[in-house]
Design a protein around this motif. Sequence first.
Motif, PDB file in Angstrom:
ATOM      1  N   ASP A  25       1.550   0.169  -3.058  1.00 58.34           N
ATOM      2  CA  ASP A  25       2.541  -0.312  -2.108  1.00 58.34           C
ATOM      3  C   ASP A  25       3.351  -1.471  -2.678  1.00 58.34           C
ATOM      4  O   ASP A  25       4.529  -1.629  -2.368  1.00 58.34           O
ATOM      5  CB  ASP A  25       1.848  -0.756  -0.821  1.00 58.34           C
ATOM      6  CG  ASP A  25       1.106   0.394  -0.151  1.00 58.34           C
ATOM      7  OD1 ASP A  25       1.785   1.272   0.404  1.00 58.34           O
ATOM      8  OD2 ASP A  25      -0.140   0.416  -0.210  1.00 58.34           O
ATOM      9  N   GLN A  34      -3.405   1.262   4.958  1.00 55.33           N
ATOM     10  CA  GLN A  34      -2.190   1.528   5.721  1.00 55.33           C
ATOM     11  C   GLN A  34      -2.318   1.188   7.200  1.00 55.33           C
ATOM     12  O   GLN A  34      -1.363   0.721   7.828  1.00 55.33           O
ATOM     13  CB  GLN A  34      -1.773   2.995   5.545  1.00 55.33           C
ATOM     14  CG  GLN A  34      -1.304   3.314   4.145  1.00 55.33           C
ATOM     15  CD  GLN A  34      -0.183   2.413   3.688  1.00 55.33           C
ATOM     16  OE1 GLN A  34       0.776   2.174   4.410  1.00 55.33           O
ATOM     17  NE2 GLN A  34      -0.319   1.870   2.480  1.00 55.33           N
ATOM     18  N   THR A  93       0.803  -1.663   8.030  1.00 55.23           N
ATOM     19  CA  THR A  93       1.967  -1.443   8.881  1.00 55.23           C
ATOM     20  C   THR A  93       1.940  -2.376  10.080  1.00 55.23           C
ATOM     21  O   THR A  93       2.952  -2.992  10.428  1.00 55.23           O
ATOM     22  CB  THR A  93       2.020   0.019   9.351  1.00 55.23           C
ATOM     23  OG1 THR A  93       2.136   0.871   8.207  1.00 55.23           O
ATOM     24  CG2 THR A  93       3.195   0.255  10.284  1.00 55.23           C
ATOM     25  N   ASP A 129      -0.906   1.353  13.581  1.00 53.82           N
ATOM     26  CA  ASP A 129      -0.644   2.275  12.485  1.00 53.82           C
ATOM     27  C   ASP A 129       0.370   3.321  12.910  1.00 53.82           C
ATOM     28  O   ASP A 129       0.301   3.863  14.018  1.00 53.82           O
ATOM     29  CB  ASP A 129      -1.959   2.947  12.064  1.00 53.82           C
ATOM     30  CG  ASP A 129      -1.781   3.829  10.835  1.00 53.82           C
ATOM     31  OD1 ASP A 129      -0.861   3.545  10.037  1.00 53.82           O
ATOM     32  OD2 ASP A 129      -2.559   4.787  10.678  1.00 53.82           O
ATOM     33  N   ALA A 153       6.698   6.480   6.853  1.00 57.60           N
ATOM     34  CA  ALA A 153       6.596   5.809   5.554  1.00 57.60           C
ATOM     35  C   ALA A 153       7.946   5.285   5.072  1.00 57.60           C
ATOM     36  O   ALA A 153       8.030   4.173   4.526  1.00 57.60           O
ATOM     37  CB  ALA A 153       5.999   6.764   4.521  1.00 57.60           C
TER      38      ALA A 153
END
Length: 366
Positions: free
Chosen positions: A43, A94, A98, A277, A282
Amino acid sequence: MTPVELSRTVLHAVRRAVDGGELSVPVPARAVVTPPGPGGRGDYATNIALQLARPAGRPPLDVAEILRPHIRDTAGVADVEITGPGFLNIHLEQATATAALVREILDRRELLDERGFLDRCDGSHPPNTNGPSNNSGGTRTSHASPTDTTPYGHTPTLPGQVIPLRIPYDIRAEVVADTLVRIIATQGGRVEVHHARPGEPFDLRPVPAPEDPAPLGPDAARWALLHPAAHDRPRITADHLLQRESNPLFRVRYAHARARAVTRNAARLGFEAAPGDVPDAAALVRALAEYPNALTQAAAHRAPDRLARHLVTVADALLAFQHTVLPLGDEKPSAAHRARLALAEAAGTVLAGGLSLLGISAPDYL
């Protein structure tokens, strides 16, 4: 984990390695963390190992191997890979990454409105697009000191630096310089704008507009002058006024309006945003995470067009995502809907902040 938090994590890893005797180097003031480039992994990536190799007297790969477990053991980090000559590529969990990113943007959103930021930029006012200013002999300045309470994306890459900009008497140069006053202030720097006297060199001289942009109105005129790169001649046409997908200014402002609309509609359905999440977003998450770097690059290269183009990227990602936010039919609002709403609100916040830096309005209805 947000880019700012991750930068702190990298610095903490260096400090732990120094305290443990694994490295003998001064701990740097900041660590650059950016999304990986083409062919990169994870990331985010940082070149901190390459930065420390010379003062440590060790190869970058050795420094990277020392730092890797310290970063990997941090909550929110799933894994750390070493690539190339010593880049540390960081994979985030993730589900938490987020939510943390969205939470940071929303926690700071009241600071991203036009009044909030411009009031902290001493002497900065919305620009005049009808012609050069009357500030023929003086300067136009702005400064800010980014802290943890600054708007999302504002990072101190130019702390305390004074950047002179000598410009010609030209409307496009005026508008670009005025915008750079605010963009560079987001990095902790201060701009002094002067009109160059005969025989003086220019620090900023974008290709002039072929005609007066004022008939387009203030928002479209500014976009027409700022969206092209400085070496490109701007198009002063009515295309900037069209409410069509082919018009990038319309897409950016429409995306902001859609973010506001889904918030209003969610309130009517009785639910509010809650960061969480969002596995099917993405592109939008990455665009929001890259916003701080877009500001940094716009300031470093004296290029507001980089910010304008990044806002188009955010807008396009939001427009592709926004139809998933609200429940359909008899569907009841769930945690997933609340997380999607929070992400849409975060995107709207970034769009509003970016447009404000460009001196362009962000209407709630369009």
